[in-house]
Write a protein that holds these residues in place. Structure first.
Motif, PDB file in Angstrom:
ATOM      1  N   ARG A   1     -27.654  49.008  17.049  1.00  0.00           N
ATOM      2  CA  ARG A   1     -27.454  48.752  15.614  1.00  0.00           C
ATOM      3  C   ARG A   1     -28.799  48.720  14.893  1.00  0.00           C
ATOM      4  NH1 ARG A   1     -25.249  43.770  15.701  1.00  0.00           N
ATOM      5  NH2 ARG A   1     -27.328  42.843  15.488  1.00  0.00           N
ATOM      6  N   ASP A   2     -29.789  48.112  15.542  1.00  0.00           N
ATOM      7  CA  ASP A   2     -31.102  47.976  14.922  1.00  0.00           C
ATOM      8  C   ASP A   2     -31.790  49.326  14.728  1.00  0.00           C
ATOM      9  OD1 ASP A   2     -30.676  45.273  14.870  1.00  0.00           O
ATOM     10  OD2 ASP A   2     -31.894  44.845  16.647  1.00  0.00           O
ATOM     11  N   PHE A   3     -31.782  50.188  15.775  1.00  0.00           N
ATOM     12  CA  PHE A   3     -32.481  51.463  15.577  1.00  0.00           C
ATOM     13  C   PHE A   3     -31.694  52.410  14.688  1.00  0.00           C
ATOM     14  CE2 PHE A   3     -30.987  52.590  20.111  1.00  0.00           C
ATOM     15  CZ  PHE A   3     -30.073  53.573  19.755  1.00  0.00           C
ATOM     16  N   TYR A   4     -30.372  52.256  14.612  1.00  0.00           N
ATOM     17  CA  TYR A   4     -29.595  53.045  13.651  1.00  0.00           C
ATOM     18  C   TYR A   4     -29.970  52.650  12.222  1.00  0.00           C
ATOM     19  CZ  TYR A   4     -25.758  54.646  10.719  1.00  0.00           C
ATOM     20  OH  TYR A   4     -25.033  55.226   9.703  1.00  0.00           O
ATOM     21  N   THR A   5     -30.002  51.346  11.965  1.00  0.00           N
ATOM     22  CA  THR A   5     -30.337  50.853  10.627  1.00  0.00           C
ATOM     23  C   THR A   5     -31.749  51.261  10.225  1.00  0.00           C
ATOM     24  OG1 THR A   5     -28.889  48.940  10.981  1.00  0.00           O
ATOM     25  CG2 THR A   5     -30.500  48.782   9.201  1.00  0.00           C
ATOM     26  N   LYS A   6     -32.658  51.229  11.176  1.00  0.00           N
ATOM     27  CA  LYS A   6     -34.053  51.568  10.902  1.00  0.00           C
ATOM     28  C   LYS A   6     -34.204  53.040  10.535  1.00  0.00           C
ATOM     29  CE  LYS A   6     -38.648  51.487  13.072  1.00  0.00           C
ATOM     30  NZ  LYS A   6     -39.409  51.143  14.309  1.00  0.00           N
ATOM     31  N   LYS A   7     -33.443  53.917  11.183  1.00  0.00           N
ATOM     32  CA  LYS A   7     -33.586  55.353  10.973  1.00  0.00           C
ATOM     33  C   LYS A   7     -32.723  55.892   9.833  1.00  0.00           C
ATOM     34  CE  LYS A   7     -36.588  56.396  14.183  1.00  0.00           C
ATOM     35  NZ  LYS A   7     -37.903  57.001  13.841  1.00  0.00           N
ATOM     36  N   MET A   8     -31.737  55.135   9.392  1.00  0.00           N
ATOM     37  CA  MET A   8     -30.825  55.643   8.375  1.00  0.00           C
ATOM     38  C   MET A   8     -31.472  55.602   6.987  1.00  0.00           C
ATOM     39  SD  MET A   8     -28.122  55.611   6.098  1.00  0.00           S
ATOM     40  CE  MET A   8     -27.286  54.047   5.894  1.00  0.00           C
ATOM     41  N   GLU A   9     -31.464  56.751   6.316  1.00  0.00           N
ATOM     42  CA  GLU A   9     -32.001  56.853   4.964  1.00  0.00           C
ATOM     43  C   GLU A   9     -30.960  57.509   4.062  1.00  0.00           C
ATOM     44  OE1 GLU A   9     -35.820  58.656   4.718  1.00  0.00           O
ATOM     45  OE2 GLU A   9     -36.729  57.346   6.235  1.00  0.00           O
ATOM     46  N   SER A  10     -31.192  57.398   2.766  1.00  0.00           N
ATOM     47  CA  SER A  10     -30.209  57.946   1.830  1.00  0.00           C
ATOM     48  C   SER A  10     -30.882  58.563   0.621  1.00  0.00           C
ATOM     49  CB  SER A  10     -29.234  56.850   1.376  1.00  0.00           C
ATOM     50  OG  SER A  10     -29.933  55.844   0.650  1.00  0.00           O
ATOM     51  N   ILE A  11     -30.185  59.499   0.024  1.00  0.00           N
ATOM     52  CA  ILE A  11     -30.546  60.046  -1.282  1.00  0.00           C
ATOM     53  C   ILE A  11     -29.360  59.725  -2.173  1.00  0.00           C
ATOM     54  CG2 ILE A  11     -31.126  62.116  -2.594  1.00  0.00           C
ATOM     55  CD1 ILE A  11     -32.096  63.336   0.077  1.00  0.00           C
ATOM     56  N   ALA A  12     -29.484  58.664  -2.937  1.00  0.00           N
ATOM     57  CA  ALA A  12     -28.352  58.148  -3.704  1.00  0.00           C
ATOM     58  C   ALA A  12     -28.545  58.433  -5.188  1.00  0.00           C
ATOM     59  CB  ALA A  12     -28.187  56.647  -3.458  1.00  0.00           C
ATOM     60  N   TRP A  13     -27.794  59.360  -5.694  1.00  0.00           N
ATOM     61  CA  TRP A  13     -27.867  59.700  -7.110  1.00  0.00           C
ATOM     62  C   TRP A  13     -27.064  58.727  -7.960  1.00  0.00           C
ATOM     63  CZ3 TRP A  13     -31.235  63.401  -8.449  1.00  0.00           C
ATOM     64  CH2 TRP A  13     -31.625  64.313  -7.467  1.00  0.00           C
ATOM     65  N   ASN A  14     -26.044  58.166  -7.363  1.00  0.00           N
ATOM     66  CA  ASN A  14     -25.131  57.296  -8.112  1.00  0.00           C
ATOM     67  C   ASN A  14     -25.216  55.874  -7.558  1.00  0.00           C
ATOM     68  OD1 ASN A  14     -23.876  59.545  -9.669  1.00  0.00           O
ATOM     69  ND2 ASN A  14     -23.184  60.161  -7.625  1.00  0.00           N
ATOM     70  N   GLN A  15     -26.251  55.159  -7.953  1.00  0.00           N
ATOM     71  CA  GLN A  15     -26.505  53.829  -7.420  1.00  0.00           C
ATOM     72  C   GLN A  15     -25.413  52.845  -7.811  1.00  0.00           C
ATOM     73  OE1 GLN A  15     -28.813  53.057  -5.384  1.00  0.00           O
ATOM     74  NE2 GLN A  15     -30.434  54.574  -5.547  1.00  0.00           N
ATOM     75  N   SER A  16     -24.716  53.098  -8.902  1.00  0.00           N
ATOM     76  CA  SER A  16     -23.728  52.149  -9.395  1.00  0.00           C
ATOM     77  C   SER A  16     -22.372  52.282  -8.718  1.00  0.00           C
ATOM     78  CB  SER A  16     -23.541  52.331 -10.906  1.00  0.00           C
ATOM     79  OG  SER A  16     -23.064  53.640 -11.195  1.00  0.00           O
ATOM     80  N   GLU A  17     -22.219  53.314  -7.887  1.00  0.00           N
ATOM     81  CA  GLU A  17     -20.924  53.532  -7.233  1.00  0.00           C
ATOM     82  C   GLU A  17     -20.584  52.390  -6.291  1.00  0.00           C
ATOM     83  OE1 GLU A  17     -21.070  57.224  -5.226  1.00  0.00           O
ATOM     84  OE2 GLU A  17     -20.953  58.427  -7.048  1.00  0.00           O
ATOM     85  N   ILE A  18     -19.317  52.025  -6.253  1.00  0.00           N
ATOM     86  CA  ILE A  18     -18.838  51.049  -5.280  1.00  0.00           C
ATOM     87  C   ILE A  18     -18.634  51.790  -3.968  1.00  0.00           C
ATOM     88  CG2 ILE A  18     -17.025  49.401  -4.694  1.00  0.00           C
ATOM     89  CD1 ILE A  18     -16.480  49.110  -7.685  1.00  0.00           C
ATOM     90  N   SER A  19     -19.456  51.474  -2.991  1.00  0.00           N
ATOM     91  CA  SER A  19     -19.479  52.266  -1.759  1.00  0.00           C
ATOM     92  C   SER A  19     -18.127  52.299  -1.066  1.00  0.00           C
ATOM     93  CB  SER A  19     -20.545  51.713  -0.817  1.00  0.00           C
ATOM     94  OG  SER A  19     -20.688  52.539   0.301  1.00  0.00           O
ATOM     95  N   SER A  20     -17.411  51.175  -1.066  1.00  0.00           N
ATOM     96  CA  SER A  20     -16.139  51.113  -0.340  1.00  0.00           C
ATOM     97  C   SER A  20     -15.059  51.984  -0.990  1.00  0.00           C
ATOM     98  CB  SER A  20     -15.650  49.662  -0.269  1.00  0.00           C
ATOM     99  OG  SER A  20     -15.448  49.145  -1.569  1.00  0.00           O
ATOM    100  N   LYS A  21     -15.249  52.382  -2.255  1.00  0.00           N
ATOM    101  CA  LYS A  21     -14.258  53.205  -2.951  1.00  0.00           C
ATOM    102  C   LYS A  21     -14.569  54.697  -2.848  1.00  0.00           C
ATOM    103  CE  LYS A  21     -12.136  49.522  -4.342  1.00  0.00           C
ATOM    104  NZ  LYS A  21     -10.877  49.127  -3.681  1.00  0.00           N
TER     105      LYS A  21
END
Length: 537
Positions: A287-307
């Motif tokens: 879990r730790d090395f997955y979290t460390k390596k995961m990156e994002s390019i988020a254009w819509n910061q206001s989006e509710i991720s769960s939806k």
């Protein structure tokens, strides 16, 4: 009010239907109900309560004090998914509202099943998936014996074999292995991880917990359980009792033989997926090395991720096509009758092929649903740069999630198992486990189902959501067939879900056909003929 309305509806049914309903209730064991699997359960919600928010109407499923469990739901389900159905063995039926979707698992495209994703039910379905796995583990007899680690095989391939043996053992005797043996693994070097050194964990035990340990939960599961918590007294709840009964009935009627063809494909597929997820139970360090390596390019910061709609894309490069350059990539997805992709003849596909499928998914989702794309590829940086340059409308309208491993990691000769790649195999094992978890966020899967890695990714996604995940397979291979088969030619010999899920030509005991390098493996055909002769004698 709900109960009163149901009584009014039932009273208006013809007497014949009332008698049939009562008969079905009295013969419940003869009806294969899969309330344990939300992909089926919650479609019923839309049938009974059209136009309403299912999460409100079915709030009692995880909070049973509010209502009694309604056995009449089985009457609704029986129209589509009972053992009396004439649906072919490998066809998955899903429903949502008035929509009925059918997917042939031996096909390469089931994106049409997107119409049967019930987005109201996602959190509740995830929570029920956690409960189902909890019950699966608690009701099975845990063997102290550990399963083979298969440390010489890539992670995806080893887990496919492990899941197959786990499912067969559970169906046959309601038993589970405790976990993997602590053996050296070509792709996991425990000496590189202080956590494993501290706890004396070797090989796959370094990355994966034992079956009797608590389940590793991601943010999706945590959020779902906050909204739909599993009650402290869940053992005595009606839904738990129903799940236990359904699992017993499923086991007694399957026994991984020809009788399994009479069971709904979705039930077979979800039990298989949940058992894969039980074995793929990450240690904290993963879990730790997955979290460390995961990156994002988020254009819509206001989006509710769960939806958002989460789309997983598996883009194969490197040894998948013998490290070919991009000029030789295929410009169209392969079809079901395309040639077998044996070693030395495997194909890679241009990024445009994947983007075409993503655009199709975008059209299906409509303009009002945000899309989050989980990309798994050997060359994440260059792939995303190409998408930005050539497909800017997709790039700028979606959020992108990827694992930031150095491209040098994937610069190696021949296949990853080759001894010449010894120095890189441990980090390749780490990237494989991280990417499998990454793709398990997929509500829709675009990738390679000919790949054992792709198959496992898709299974883990179904276990996470506890429902069917629509797919588009780029490489001309379905979940049911192997990459070195011509799927179209082998389709007539895939006559049951047992064959679809657990057949591996390496395990058949038969020798490769003489024309293997020209025609691919045809062992499945000979295997089917041998089984038929065995029955006749």
């Amino acid at each position: 009010m709900i109960r009163k309305r149901r009584e009014q509806e039932v009273s208006n049914l013809p007497k014949v239907r009332l008698q049939k309903e009562q008969k079905l209730q009295n013969r419940r064991k003869d009806i294969i109900l899969f309330f344990a699997f939300c992909g089926i359960w919650f479609t019923v919600c839309s049938i009974i309560f059209p136009g309403k928010d299912p999460s409100k109407e079915f709030d009692f499923l995880l909070k049973p004090h509010k209502m009694d469990f309604d056995e009449k739901l089985g009457w609704q389900l029986s129209r589509h998914v009972t053992s009396e159905s004439s649906t072919p063995a490998t066809h998955v039926i899903t429903t949502s509202g008035e929509s009925i979707c059918e997917c042939d698992l031996i096909s390469i495209d089931c994106l049409k099943s997107f119409h049967c994703i019930n987005f109201y039910d996602v959190s509740q379905s995830i929570s029920l998936g956690v409960l189902t796995r909890k019950i699966l583990k608690e009701t099975a007899r845990l063997k102290k014996k550990r399963s083979q680690s298969m440390g010489g095989l890539p992670i995806g391939k080893a887990f496919q074999y492990t899941t197959s043996s786990t499912w067969k053992l559970w169906v046959d005797s309601n038993e589970m292995m405790l976990g993997f043996r602590g053996r050296k693994d070509k792709f996991i070097n425990e000496t590189l991880y202080p956590y494993c050194q501290k706890h004396g964990l070797i090989g796959k035990r370094c990355f994966f917990r034992d079956v009797n340990e608590s389940e590793d939960l991601d943010w999706l599961e945590t959020e779902a359980l906050e909204q739909y918590p599993i009650q402290d007294d869940y053992v005595n709840s009606p839904i738990t009792k129903s799940i236990k009964q359904d699992l017993r009935t499923f086991r007694s009627l399957s026994k991984y033989d020809e009788s399994s063809k009479h069971l709904p494909a979705l039930g077979n597929l979800l039990t298989f997926a949940h058992l894969a997820r039980i074995r793929f139970n990450r240690q904290d360090l993963v879990r730790d090395f997955y979290t460390k390596k995961m990156e994002s390019i988020a254009w819509n910061q206001s989006e509710i991720s769960s939806k958002a709609l989460r789309v997983g894309i598996h883009i194969r490069r490197a040894d998948a096509c013998d490290h070919a350059d991009d000029e030789s990539y295929e410009m169209e997805k392969s079809q079901l009758f395309s040639p077998a992709q044996v070693s030395g003849a495997r194909l890679c596909y241009a990024t445009s092929v994947y983007m075409q499928e993503l655009r199709h998914v975008k059209d299906l989702a409509g303009d009002n649903r945000p899309i989050h794309v989980y990309v798994s590829t050997d060359y994440a940086g260059s792939v995303l740069a190409e998408i930005k340059s050539k497909f800017s409308d997709l790039y700028e309208s979606m959020n992108w999630y990827f694992l930031n491993y150095s491209r040098d990691t994937f610069q190696y000769e021949n296949s990853i198992e080759d001894p010449s790649n010894k120095e890189k195999q441990n980090v390749l094992g780490e990237t494989a486990v991280a990417d499998l978890w990454h793709l398990s966020h997929s509500q829709v899967f675009i990738g390679h189902l000919g790949s054992r890695f792709g198959k496992l990714s898709w299974l883990l996604a179904m276990a996470r959501y506890n429902m069917f995940v629509p797919f588009s397979s780029i490489d001309g291979h379905s979940f049911c067939c192997e990459v070195d088969e011509n799927c179209g030619k082998m389709k007539p010999y895939i006559t049951s879900m047992e064959n679809c899920m657990t057949y591996f030509h390496e395990m058949s005991g038969m020798q490769l056909n003489e024309d293997y390098w020209e025609s691919g493996s045809t062992i499945r055909r000979e295997f089917a003929k041998a089984k038929l002769m065995e029955k006749q004698t």
